[in-house]
Scaffold this active site. Structure first.
Site, PDB file in Angstrom:
ATOM      1  N   GLU A   1      14.698  -2.201 -20.848  1.00  0.00           N
ATOM      2  CA  GLU A   1      13.653  -2.609 -21.031  1.00  0.00           C
ATOM      3  C   GLU A   1      13.439  -3.118 -22.703  1.00  0.00           C
ATOM      4  O   GLU A   1      12.899  -4.029 -22.888  1.00  0.00           O
ATOM      5  CB  GLU A   1      12.223  -1.827 -20.916  1.00  0.00           C
ATOM      6  CG  GLU A   1      12.007  -1.651 -19.419  1.00  0.00           C
ATOM      7  CD  GLU A   1      11.530  -2.881 -18.736  1.00  0.00           C
ATOM      8  OE1 GLU A   1      11.031  -3.956 -19.550  1.00  0.00           O
ATOM      9  OE2 GLU A   1      11.506  -2.970 -17.435  1.00  0.00           O
TER      10      GLU A   1
ATOM     11  N   ASP B   1       8.658  -9.302 -24.135  1.00  0.00           N
ATOM     12  CA  ASP B   1       8.129 -10.007 -23.062  1.00  0.00           C
ATOM     13  C   ASP B   1       6.820 -11.154 -23.559  1.00  0.00           C
ATOM     14  O   ASP B   1       5.777 -10.962 -22.947  1.00  0.00           O
ATOM     15  CB  ASP B   1       7.931  -9.385 -21.914  1.00  0.00           C
ATOM     16  CG  ASP B   1       7.654 -10.120 -20.929  1.00  0.00           C
ATOM     17  OD1 ASP B   1       8.002 -11.082 -20.687  1.00  0.00           O
ATOM     18  OD2 ASP B   1       7.025  -9.592 -19.705  1.00  0.00           O
TER      19      ASP B   1
END
Length: 204
Positions: A92, A105
């Protein structure tokens, strides 16, 4: 007789320490194809698969080790293998290296485990215990959805399904073989599992 009681007590103690992180399965028992070429290429690797996952995990190890104590604490508290948490963190956020002020993100993912603010309200500091607890609890909720959806799967299969669902939701998991189709780069659980197996070998 006394010796037997001591041995039984020791066995119970060892059993307890195993179960403290093994409630949802043992990561080393999960089969994996590792990272797709789509995941490996941006990492400037000219090979794919488990070897690529392990190389990426190795590159993240030094940064990951800063959080090792915390990861193990949260894993033991919630009975989740710390290596799985580390595998997710590597995938991640590269153990925080890919984040800007704790966000990734395009500003939607928070912290080491990239809790999505569109689905959850992030808590704590981006690299703190509350954040890791929240991320791991989200993982557990996904594992439980997969357990309900596929009750005949083994514990390890359900764990892998839960990891896949952490990325793309439980609705995306339709079969064991194709669970990663529809995840980021179509390899999320396989890549995370391979990275987790690497971290398992390094004391997580």
């Amino acid at each position: 007789m006394h010796l037997m009681l001591v041995l039984l007590g020791l066995a119970a103690l060892l059993g307890t320490s195993q179960s403290q992180t093994g409630c949802y399965g043992v990561v080393n028992r999960i089969d994996t194809t590792g990272a797709s070429c789509e995941t490996a290429k941006p990492e400037k690797l000219n090979y794919c698969g488990v070897a690529a996952s392990r190389m990426i995990a190795e590159r993240d190890l030094r940064s990951m080790d800063r959080y090792k104590t915390l990861i193990k604490k949260v894993g033991q508290k919630l009975c989740v293998d710390p290596a799985v948490i580390a595998g997710i963190i590597s995938r991640e956020s590269h153990a925080g290296k890919a984040l800007k002020n704790g966000w990734g993100d395009n500003g939607n993912g928070f912290g080491l485990m990239q809790v999505d603010k569109r689905s959850h309200t992030p808590v704590g500091e981006w690299n703190g215990e509350r954040h890791l607890t929240q991320g791991t609890e989200i993982l557990i909720s996904m594992i439980k959805k997969i357990q309900k959806k596929f009750p005949r799967w083994t514990k390890e299969q359900q764990l892998k399904g839960g990891i896949s669902a952490y990325n793309a939701g439980s609705g995306n998991v339709r079969s064991y073989e194709r669970m990663d189709i529809g995840t980021t780069h179509n390899d999320y659980a396989n890549d995370v599992v391979a990275r987790a197996q690497y971290y398992k070998q390094h004391g997580y």
